[in-house]
Design an enzyme around this catalytic site. Structure first.
Site, PDB file in Angstrom:
ATOM      1  N   ASP A 118       0.875  -1.158   0.000  1.00 14.73           N
ATOM      2  CA  ASP A 118       0.000   0.000   0.000  1.00 14.73           C
ATOM      3  C   ASP A 118       0.928   1.228   0.000  1.00 14.73           C
ATOM      4  OD1 ASP A 118      -2.128   1.687  -0.025  1.00 14.73           O
ATOM      5  OD2 ASP A 118      -3.206   0.719   1.616  1.00 14.73           O
TER       6      ASP A 118
HETATM    7  C1  NOJ Z   1      -4.047   3.878   0.016  1.00 13.51           C
HETATM    8  C2  NOJ Z   1      -5.203   2.929   0.112  1.00 13.51           C
HETATM    9  O1  NOJ Z   1      -5.187   2.259   1.368  1.00 13.51           O
HETATM   10  C3  NOJ Z   1      -5.223   1.904  -0.998  1.00 13.51           C
HETATM   11  O2  NOJ Z   1      -6.372   1.123  -0.880  1.00 13.51           O
HETATM   12  C4  NOJ Z   1      -5.119   2.585  -2.330  1.00 13.51           C
HETATM   13  O3  NOJ Z   1      -5.204   1.641  -3.360  1.00 13.51           O
HETATM   14  C5  NOJ Z   1      -3.813   3.350  -2.380  1.00 13.51           C
HETATM   15  N1  NOJ Z   1      -3.806   4.350  -1.342  1.00 13.51           N
HETATM   16  C6  NOJ Z   1      -3.575   3.995  -3.741  1.00 13.51           C
HETATM   17  O4  NOJ Z   1      -4.438   5.020  -3.950  1.00 13.51           O
END
Ligand code: NOJ
Length: 754
Positions: free
Chosen positions: A281
């Site tokens: 993430d």
């Molecule tokens: C953080 C989020 O937790 C995740 O789900 C997402 O895909 C990413 N950012 C990218 O935007």
């Protein structure tokens, strides 16, 4: 049966996982320098959209990096023009010309918004869930993307967490089915087609179990809960062929998941045989330093790669540290090769080596211009997602005798909120409001009065900023609203949340109605008892007065672009509600976490004969049951269940059992019913849930129609991971229960023999 190794087993760096070994990819890896390999493991944000904190070093020229072969994927870059430009640099200017992946959060649509995921899950309609995702992929790929950061399959049982809106609810079986349908919707039959894209199973693992539902927090979860509740949807997604898995910001058993070999290598890559790659993430590698788990970025890079993390989203830690780690001998290059092989395999599967511009096709851009078919599918999805929680006086569907409808509530006139959070590239204010839907669907002779009544946010809220609710106690609209209530035969009171009160970074400690809404609702109800509440919210709302007093309640969540039309069709009876809750609605925030499939305590019931005797599992100030249970949802018609039969009362491990039940539409409307099957293991080596969903079917019934519905149960439906981490069914007795929600069930017993 299969066994999982003990937690945090130290693995050999030559992990030995099997991956596809296409000659083409092996040749390519053979030609790559170490720096180019690490480039494939690096994802850069392009900032067309902002989905995380601004990262350091923004003066870096991304195109130069691409030309140097130091970038394998980008996120938040949108449109065929921009993606083509970046792709051209990768293909024409970098030494080996390896094409880029373009990822984005395509959560419930790209241009056409479908119901938010929790709403969509409440439809229990796997065909339309797959179709909705298919359309999202069709639109997203027409905008240059080839990789969706969805579906989120975190089990969510805590309504304080803003991201309950993004998942499919509390139950592992339902979440598994919904997630697999979403994966199929994104990826289709053939990933190399220009309208299919890679899907991402996220967030591995247990991100829905954040302590106190505080976003980005750590977690506390047992192995038992992890293996039996959290893992099944990921297994289902892998079985459905999901291309990538995203890890989580949180830890598992004290170790950040990004550095957790037990999760990523032992379970995901070995036990579940996942052949795709793991992306972090947003900056989870560098955040391990902030967690105080890694002493610096280099240590973080080491811990992440050893634990099987293949691609670094945005923290740029691999880019800056992996080469040195390999050169020093701390990390074996074959571990890097394994990650690169997985990443290149996806590029191959997407057809990018045949045609790197496959997803940058301007001639498909018409798919982003309000395609009629996309909107009619969004309308169908919206209609089947809303849940009729209550209809005590049969106020719904709206009767012909109603001549004046009073619509009250700021959210009724809102064209933006229905689009929900995580709305990708749909235009702000482009949803159909409830008021617009009613004006279209209510007979012209019926008068519609409207009063805004209460305020939530004064300015339209946005995805990146905290919602400003400082004006929400304003009562200046009350007088007008009460006049409307006075003059109306029926009041439709629209209430809930601003849609950006849920989504990422939107944890709340209070899950009731904010501001002056409840106060106004009580005043309206004092004047006019014919009130229908229409709820628009991204998390379950705990507000007992509302549920106990208002006679009819429709939970609409955020139903997407066609929301107002769908709600109007439901209210007027052009369509019969058929949604069922994918997560429980608590009576009070104090009951959280709450789910129907909790385990049994040793003192579940009151002591007979003495109602005040306190020594049993209960709350002194609140019923322990939910306000509305998992699986609950009414229809304008009624269904009766009878004649639950088993074809045998004993099966062995290699046999299966047929369960049949008669379901009859006993009302006067045609309608759909979700027939649900649950099991309970009567005696087991670990404490098991009081009931677990193991099958469902959503079926259409004409008024008066009766159908026999059958289900098959085999050992896998009865199996679980025990304390020994072995997935097996244990011989003994089981109850099988069938009904229209998780509480009103007919039951029969059978035995599983060794
Ligand atoms: C953080 C989020 O937790 C995740 O789900 C997402 O895909 C990413 N950012 C990218 O935007």
């Amino acid at each position: 049966m299969s066994a999982i190794k003990a937690a945090n087993t130290i693995i050999d760096s030559s992990s030995g996982e099997e991956t596809n070994t296409q000659d083409f990819i092996e040749d390519l890896i053979g030609k790559m320098t170490l720096s180019e390999k690490i480039g494939q493991m690096t994802q850069y944000d392009a900032s067309w959209d902002v989905t995380g904190p601004p990262v350091q070093k923004d003066d870096i020229d991304r195109y130069e990096k691409i030309a140097e072969g130091r970038v394998g994927a980008m996120l938040n870059i949108l449109g065929t023009e921009a993606t083509r430009e970046a792709q051209k640099i990768a293909v024409e200017n970098s030494r080996l010309g390896i094409p880029l992946l373009f990822g984005y959060d395509v959560v419930h649509g790209y241009k056409t918004m479908f119901p938010i995921p929790i709403a969509d899950a409440c439809s229990w309609d796997l065909t339309h869930i797959e179709n909705a995702t298919r359309i999202a992929a069709t639109e997203a790929t027409a905008a240059g993307l080839n990789w969706a950061f969805a579906p989120m399959m975190d089990i969510s049982r805590d309504a304080r967490w803003g991201r309950v809106m993004e998942g499919a609810g509390e139950d592992p079986y339902l979440v598994s089915k919904v997630s697999a349908a979403r994966v199929k919707g994104f990826q289709g039959e053939d990933l190399s087609k220009p309208d299919t894209m890679a899907a991402t199973a996220k967030h591995f693992a247990a991100y829905g179990f954040l302590n106190a539902a505080l976003e980005y927090n750590t977690t506390e979860i047992s192995d038992n809960t992890f293996l039996n509740q959290v893992l099944p949807p990921f297994k289902a997604a892998i079985d459905a062929g999901v291309s990538t898995v995203m890890n989580a910001f949180s830890d598992f058993n004290g170790i950040p998941v990004t550095a957790n070999s037990y999760l990523q290598r032992d379970i995901l890559k070995k036990e579940l045989g996942f052949k795709g790659f793991i992306i972090t993430d947003y900056s989870t590698i560098s955040e391990m330093v902030v967690h105080q788990y890694a002493k610096d970025n280099k240590d973080a890079a080491y811990k992440a790669i050893i634990a099987g993390t293949d691609m670094d989203m945005e923290s740029r830690v691999y880019e800056n540290n992996l080469e040195a780690l390999v050169n020093e001998g701390a990390v074996e290059e074959k571990m890097i090769d394994d990650a690169v092989r997985r990443i290149l395999t996806l590029k191959l599967n997407l057809g990018l080596f045949d045609d790197p511009y496959r997803y940058c096709d301007e001639s498909r851009s018409y798919l982003l211009d309000h395609v009629e078919d996309h909107h009619s599918k969004a309308l169908e999805a919206a209609k089947s997602s809303a849940v009729l929680l209550k209809n005590d006086k049969n106020l719904l569907p709206i009767r012909k005798s109603v001549k004046t409808i009073g619509v009250i509530g700021k959210l009724a006139d809102d064209k933006d909120a229905p689009l929900g959070s995580w709305r990708a590239r749909t235009e702000a204010q482009s949803g159909v409001s409830i008021l617009e839907g009613l004006q279209k669907h209510v007979p012209s002779e019926t008068e519609i009065l409207f009063a805004k009544g209460y305020t939530l946010s004064v300015e339209p809220p946005t995805f990146t900023q905290e919602v400003d609710l400082s004006q929400s106690d304003d009562e200046s609209g009350f007088t007008e609203a009460l006049e409307v209530a006075e003059r109306s035969d029926l009041v439709l009171f629209v209430l809930g949340e601003e849609c950006f009160q849920t989504g990422e970074g939107r944890s709340q400690t209070f899950i009731g109605l904010k501001g002056a809404q409840l106060k106004l609702l009580k005043k309206v109800y004092a004047i006019n008892k014919n009130v229908v509440a229409i709820m628009m919210n991204g998390r379950p709302i705990a507000e007992p007065w509302l549920y106990e007093n208002i006679p009819s309640i429709l939970e609409s969540w955020y139903l997407g672009s066609q929301s107002g039309n769908a709600i109007a069709e439901l209210l007027t009876g052009k369509c019969n509600p058929s949604g069922k809750l994918a997560l429980s609605i608590p009576r009070s925030i104090g009951q959280i976490p709450i789910s129907y499939n909790h385990t049994r305590t040793g003192r579940p019931d009151p002591i007979p004969g003495d109602p005040n005797f306190v020594f049993w599992s209960h709350y002194s100030d609140c019923d322990k049951t939910p306000q509305y249970a998992f699986g609950h949802g009414l229809s304008y018609t009624t269904f009766e269940y009878s004649n639950l039969k088993l074809n045998t009362d004993t099966i062995s491990m290699d046999e299966s059992l047929t369960v049949s039940i008669e379901v009859e539409n006993t009302g006067s409307y045609d309608g759909e019913e979700v027939v649900q099957l649950y099991i309970n293991d009567l005696y087991s080596s670990t404490i098991r849930p009081v009931k677990e969903l193991k099958g469902f079917e959503k079926l259409h019934f004409k008024a008066g129609e009766k159908k026999t519905v059958t289900f098959t149960i085999g050992w896998k439906d009865l199996a679980f991971y025990g304390a020994d981490r072995i997935f097996k069914a244990e011989p003994g007795e089981f109850d099988v229960m069938v009904g229209g929600n998780s509480e009103d069930l007919l039951s029969a017993r059978f035995e599983l023999t060794a």
